[in-house]
Each structure stands twice: as structure tokens, then as C-alpha cells.
Design a protein around this motif. Sequence first.
Motif, PDB file in Angstrom:
ATOM      1  N   ILE A 599       7.426  22.989 -24.152  1.00  0.00           N
ATOM      2  CA  ILE A 599       8.093  24.366 -24.337  1.00  0.00           C
ATOM      3  C   ILE A 599       9.474  24.370 -24.163  1.00  0.00           C
ATOM      4  CG2 ILE A 599       8.154  26.773 -23.024  1.00  0.00           C
ATOM      5  CD1 ILE A 599       4.845  26.073 -22.281  1.00  0.00           C
ATOM      6  N   PHE A 600      10.360  25.397 -25.358  1.00  0.00           N
ATOM      7  CA  PHE A 600      11.585  25.739 -25.351  1.00  0.00           C
ATOM      8  C   PHE A 600      11.795  26.914 -25.433  1.00  0.00           C
ATOM      9  CE2 PHE A 600      16.039  25.513 -26.835  1.00  0.00           C
ATOM     10  CZ  PHE A 600      16.287  24.678 -26.384  1.00  0.00           C
ATOM     11  N   SER A 601      12.770  27.630 -24.033  1.00  0.00           N
ATOM     12  CA  SER A 601      12.562  28.733 -24.564  1.00  0.00           C
ATOM     13  C   SER A 601      13.823  29.514 -24.391  1.00  0.00           C
ATOM     14  CB  SER A 601      11.969  29.492 -22.859  1.00  0.00           C
ATOM     15  OG  SER A 601      12.756  29.235 -21.838  1.00  0.00           O
ATOM     16  N   ALA A 662       2.582  29.338 -21.472  1.00  0.00           N
ATOM     17  CA  ALA A 662       3.386  30.455 -22.278  1.00  0.00           C
ATOM     18  C   ALA A 662       2.448  31.297 -22.188  1.00  0.00           C
ATOM     19  CB  ALA A 662       3.806  30.175 -23.521  1.00  0.00           C
ATOM     20  N   LEU A 663       1.520  32.278 -22.466  1.00  0.00           N
ATOM     21  CA  LEU A 663       1.275  32.822 -22.092  1.00  0.00           C
ATOM     22  C   LEU A 663       1.503  34.446 -21.850  1.00  0.00           C
ATOM     23  CD1 LEU A 663      -1.950  32.312 -23.905  1.00  0.00           C
ATOM     24  CD2 LEU A 663      -0.335  34.002 -25.256  1.00  0.00           C
ATOM     25  N   GLU A 664       1.477  33.102 -20.534  1.00  0.00           N
ATOM     26  CA  GLU A 664       1.074  34.230 -18.653  1.00  0.00           C
ATOM     27  C   GLU A 664       3.035  33.993 -18.685  1.00  0.00           C
ATOM     28  OE1 GLU A 664       0.528  33.952 -13.955  1.00  0.00           O
ATOM     29  OE2 GLU A 664      -0.887  32.909 -15.565  1.00  0.00           O
ATOM     30  N   ILE A 665       3.344  33.123 -18.769  1.00  0.00           N
ATOM     31  CA  ILE A 665       5.262  33.821 -18.726  1.00  0.00           C
ATOM     32  C   ILE A 665       5.596  35.485 -19.661  1.00  0.00           C
ATOM     33  CG2 ILE A 665       7.560  33.331 -19.606  1.00  0.00           C
ATOM     34  CD1 ILE A 665       6.629  30.064 -19.020  1.00  0.00           C
ATOM     35  N   ILE A 686       9.723  31.562 -26.915  1.00  0.00           N
ATOM     36  CA  ILE A 686       9.024  30.379 -27.198  1.00  0.00           C
ATOM     37  C   ILE A 686       8.793  29.945 -27.876  1.00  0.00           C
ATOM     38  CG2 ILE A 686       7.215  29.459 -25.472  1.00  0.00           C
ATOM     39  CD1 ILE A 686       7.645  31.594 -23.309  1.00  0.00           C
ATOM     40  N   GLY A 687       8.801  28.180 -28.424  1.00  0.00           N
ATOM     41  CA  GLY A 687       8.646  27.579 -28.786  1.00  0.00           C
ATOM     42  C   GLY A 687       7.588  26.311 -28.422  1.00  0.00           C
ATOM     43  N   ALA A 709      12.175  23.142 -30.256  1.00  0.00           N
ATOM     44  CA  ALA A 709      13.659  23.941 -30.219  1.00  0.00           C
ATOM     45  C   ALA A 709      13.647  24.946 -31.855  1.00  0.00           C
ATOM     46  CB  ALA A 709      15.129  23.037 -30.118  1.00  0.00           C
ATOM     47  N   ARG A 710      13.298  24.192 -32.469  1.00  0.00           N
ATOM     48  CA  ARG A 710      13.780  24.941 -34.164  1.00  0.00           C
ATOM     49  C   ARG A 710      12.459  26.016 -33.857  1.00  0.00           C
ATOM     50  NH1 ARG A 710      17.616  22.910 -33.992  1.00  0.00           N
ATOM     51  NH2 ARG A 710      17.980  21.379 -35.110  1.00  0.00           N
TER      52      ARG A 710
END
Length: 760
Positions: A599-601, A662-665, A686-687, A709-710
Motif C-alpha cells: 500500500i502506497f499512500s 485501505a477501505l477502513e482507512i 491510496i495505491g 506508487a504509480r
Amino acid sequence: MSIYPLKKKTILFLAANPKNTTHVDLQKEAKEIAEGLQRSKKADKFQLEQQWAVTPREMQRAVLDYKPEIVHFSGHGAGEGGLALEDGMGQIKLVNAKALAALFEAFNEYVECVILNACYSEVQAAAIARHIPYVIGMKQTVGDNAAREFAVGFYDTLAAGESIEFAYKLGCVSISMAGIPEELTPVLKKKSDFSELDAAERSGDASVGDIVEEPSPVVENARFLIVAPPVSLLNLDNPEGSVSLDSPLYIDRPPIESECYETIVKPAALIRVKAPRQMGKTSLVQRILDHGKEQGYQTAYLNFQSADGSSLTNIDELLQWFCGEITNELNLEDRLGEYWKGVLGSKNKSTKYFQRYLLSDSERPVVLGLDEVDRIFEHSEIATDFFGLLRAWHERGKNEPIWKKLRLVISHSQEVYIPLNINQSPFNVGLPIELPELNQIQVTDLVNRHRLNLSNQEICDLMEMVGGHPYLVRVALYQVAKGRITLERLLKVAPTEEGPYYDHLRRHLVNLEKDTELAATIRQVINSEKPVEIKTGEAFKLRSMGLIKFQGNAVMPLCGLYRQYFRHRLASPQPNITAVQQTNNQSSLNLESNLGTIIFSDVVNSTALSAANQKLTLELVNRDFRIIRDICDRYQGKVLKEMGDGLLIFFPESAVKAVACALEIQRSLAEAATTLPASHVLQHRIGIHLGEIFFFNNDIRGTGVNLAARLEGKAEPGGICISETVYQVVRTHSDLNVIDLGLQELKGIPEPVRLYKLIP
């Protein structure tokens, strides 16, 4: 005098066929019901309303809007798991008996009858019948044809002015009249059946409110105990070989079983079952034979693994062995000596032996189950003669009464590469059956039959590791049910020598190491971050072994177990390097390769906020980072490093957990933002990508990191963007709101990548 009032009775037809379930022809069922009502003498007494691809919310709204007297659900059922409705993306959404009972209790003033035309829906029928006068469910799997025949017969009778009970009886008769042996599958539950039980419950200490809150009625529990006793009372067989006929652990894969049962009762029937090893071929073949026995047929099972190797290189020896084994299975006297004389070829001799003796000895049909016929494929000349003979017998059954009695069930794992004439092959006629993996509903059913209390997330984690492979799933559930290991521990050690799949994985490894080209191909597949196209011959060999699955013309590993195990065991050959290079590398590099989810945020609006108040912005970033870290901890994610206003997070075990995290974030941050001034709200994007990464000293590198990251740059503020590799893993395990963004060019990535927008 008509029993119906002047007001029309409304029939509400609800249908659901989620994307990740077996397709059934529900439109045909609705059409035939409508046609039957229209041609009846009392057509003006009924109004048919239809709701398709129904979700739980739409089901409730439809009953509220139409206020029907009759509610008819058609689709899939999962026993105690519930009825399979759809979510917003057309995926499975299970609704349990308690929820359905509560729904119909609310509408019991006008709903008179509920029909659940779905497999294993007796559980829900019994719960609903506490509140509705008449409820019909199915006590086991029901074939598409049988379900349709019942529905048409039921409504034809109802439209003729008859009672619901009589319509139920005629619906069952309609199944029998169609020649389908499933007339005992529908069951009628009446509210009056529960009155005495309810009275007894009310006389006890529990209040009415307490009874409503019970998770399932007493009758259901008692019935469930009969079907699947608790593990402490269940003699769990070691999950090796076929599933015994009396085992409660065999899972039907509709409509396969019902289609086979309908086919085998037809003259000169031929069924061919294909699937990789340990996918359930033998278990299905034995159930088809058992169904034949129930019809009074003679049956014979023959596994070609039991044939001597010498028999497979000589057609005369093979046919003598074949005829002798069938004779023994049918408990007949061996008369091969009488028929194996003279100058006629062995194919002619075996034909006469069947025609004049085995088939003429009784008026009853003979069903042959021929298992593991792959062994003959290795000998092309023998295979051409043997399979050509089976095809000739099948063709004679179209016209000659004696041969109509012969029914064949053939199973094999491999693709048929032997050069058989199209008119001499049994592999292009009859009913073709290719066994699929178990879907999530079926795995959930198997979990329940093991009496394990696993959450939906745990089931998703299990399927991410072993997919829906019947053998792999059963091994896991057996080990956990026996108390030998926890599910959490099993998932950690599964792809290692310590895990319960050691023998299974080693067998595949040995076979791959014998074929360098095949090993190189599977290495290409497991190291790819997306489905890849490989040579057709190699693809079908690997599919026959059960190691891969197709995605269009491309392939990918069948499950995470194979990807992780073979990634380490079939490492790419290392190039030769000099001693000096080796020394330098060892002193400067410390690389560790891992497959994981990244996960890249990043914060979109931090620059603008920093320009206004840099100190406040840093405090806001730290505030959100604390929230994100807490959520990651709950999903076993590891925050590897902070990069300004971004985070790099690693999930070593589960893409499903990464997506859920990611969804909860995003949801938690969005909810918190509703109470904050606009100047205190950071917009994160988020990716997420699943791929190979390298731990380099105290850093993390690799294409997987670059791609994540992309992807983050393609996400909207407050949104999530995932790669296709992530989507392929989570699409059948989670209820997701996803938009396909198509192929996208990404900076620094040589080929376009298919992306998906995930809406929190």
C-alpha cells in the motif's frame, strides 16, 4: 365457487444469479411461469411481478412495494450459510435464515406463501414458516430442470383454483413426470407445524422477545444435527482419496450432479468427467454409479490405475483384463474362455462378450464407471483402438436395443492429445463435465459441516491461500477441526515443509523437476505479477496437474499456496560469477525477495496547507498517520517507512486484508472529517499492488513498490486504486464497489497495466 377473492393475488418473482456462482436459466423459469398463468382459466386472478439481480435491500423494498400474497425466490442457496442474493457489484451476498424470518414476520399480514427455489433452502424455509402459513424449500441440491418443472407445475395448479398444498403435490409430480428423479427434494413447511413447539417454548422461562432473538429455531437445530453432527460426534475421514458415499462432507457443485443423474438414466448415455487430480472426479463418478443403483441398474467401477503395465502395451491383454474386471464387478461367472477363441480380433471378441453375455444376462441397464483412463493416453496405438471401441459401442446404442442398456462414465485429468479420428473418439460426444473449484458459498458450507466457527474474513484468508481446491480446503479444515493446528498457524506454514501440504507439494515439485521446460514455464507464471500467455501444450499440462487456472487465454497460479511454494523451490538459475564479484556482492548487498501486497499512500492537499501553516500541517499529518498505523496493526499490516506525507505499508500474507485495511482507512478518515473544519482535513489517496519486492538492508525496493506508487497517483482524493493482480485475488472474496479503469500507461512501467478504482 372460487376460493379466490375478486382482488388479484400478486406473485413476486425474485431472482439472483451472482457473478461468481454457477449460471442457471432463471429467465426461462420466469417465462414458463408467466405463460402458464396466462393460459389458465383464472389468469385474471393473478398478477406476476418480477425483480432481477435482487440485493437484500431490493428484496425488502419489493415486498414492501408490491405487498404480494406469494413470494418466489429463484437462485442459489448455501444451507445454513443462507440464500445467495447479490451485492451492488453482482457478487454473492449471503442472507441467513434469521434475517429472512425477520423480514417475513414483518409482512405476515398479507404474505401467504413463500417458495425458495434454491439448493439447501430447507433451513430458511423452516425459519420463515414460523410466521408464514406455507413455505416451500429444497432439502438438498436441486437441478435447474427440476426446479423449473416444480415451479411450472405449482403455478399451473394454483391458477386452476386449487389450494397451495395441492399445488405443492402437483409440483412434485411434475418433476417425476419429466423423468427427473428429484421429486422428493421440495419440502413444504406449514406455520401450523410449529404451533405446539411455540406453545411449549412460551410456557418456559423465555419471553416472546427472547424467542425472536434466538439465532435459529429449535427444529432447525435438531434437523441440522441429523444432517451434520458436531465434530466430536463425527468420524472425520482423513482427506485422502474419494469422499465416501455416506460422508456429509461431499459438496455438490450445481448443476453438475443433477445433470449427471438426469443423463445416466437415458439409453446409451455417455458422461465424460475432466478435472485435475484431487478435484473430486472419483467422488462424482461413484455418486453417478450409486444413482444408477438406486434406479435398479447394474454398476461396475474400474480404475485403470489398477491395470498392470504390461496390459497397457497390448490391446488383446488390455481388453481381456477390461472384460474380466467388469465381469467380476457385476458378480458374474467368468466366461472369457468361451468368447476369446478363434481368429477374430480382440475388439470383435470383446464386443461379442458384452453383447451376448454381459448385456444379455439381465434386462437391467449396465453402468460402467471408467476412472483414470489417462494411463492409456501414453500408448497412442492402444488408446486409438480402445477408445475407438467405446465410441463404436456408444454409436450402436443409438439404434440397437441391446446396446442402449450400456451407459458409460469416463473420467480423466489430462487433455486428450492422442490422434483419434473425430468419428472414433468418445471425447467429443455425450455430456462433458469439467469440475470447477468450490466457490465461496460451497467453501462456507464445508466449513459449517466441519462445525468450525470461522468468520467471513478467515474463510477469505483460507481461500486466498488454497483457492477453492476441494482437497486443499478439506486438508485445512480437517487439521483445524481435529485441533492439530489453528487456522492462523496453518496459513503461515502452508507453503513450507512444515505445513500439512508437504507431500502434495513435493509430489508436484518432483514432477516439475523431471521436465525442465515445464519447470521454466511455471517459474514464468509464478513470477509474473499478472496473468501471462504461455505455450498451449505447457498450459494444458500445468492445468492437468492443477497448478494453474485460465484467465481468458492467459494463465495464473491456481492459488497462493503454489505461488509461494514454487517461487522459493523453483528459483531461477543463478549466473556464474567470479569469486571477486561474489565477495563484493556479499559485502555490499543483503537482498531478501518476498511476494506481498504494497500500500502506497499520499496526501494530496498537503502542499497548499503547508503554504498557509506548515506547523499545523505537520501536526495534521502526524494525527492521520497515528490513525492509519492503528488500523494497519488490526489487519496485520506493517508500516515500513514514512516518506514526507506518505506511507509505505507491507502485507506479507493477504491482499484481502490489505484491501480491507485501505477501505477502513479511507472510511475512518472521511467520517472524522465530517466533524472538522475544512482547513484541518487532509485528503489521502491510496495505491495497492501485489507483486515481488526486495528487502535491501533496511529499505524496500522492486517493481512492486514502484507500481504501487504509480497507482497511488491514479487514485482520486479519498479514493483507492488497485492493480489487476490485487483485483483477481479479492474479487471473489469481498463485497467491493469497483470500476474498471482499463489499461493505463504508467511512468517507468514498460507495459500498460489494467487498473481498478475501488470506491470506499
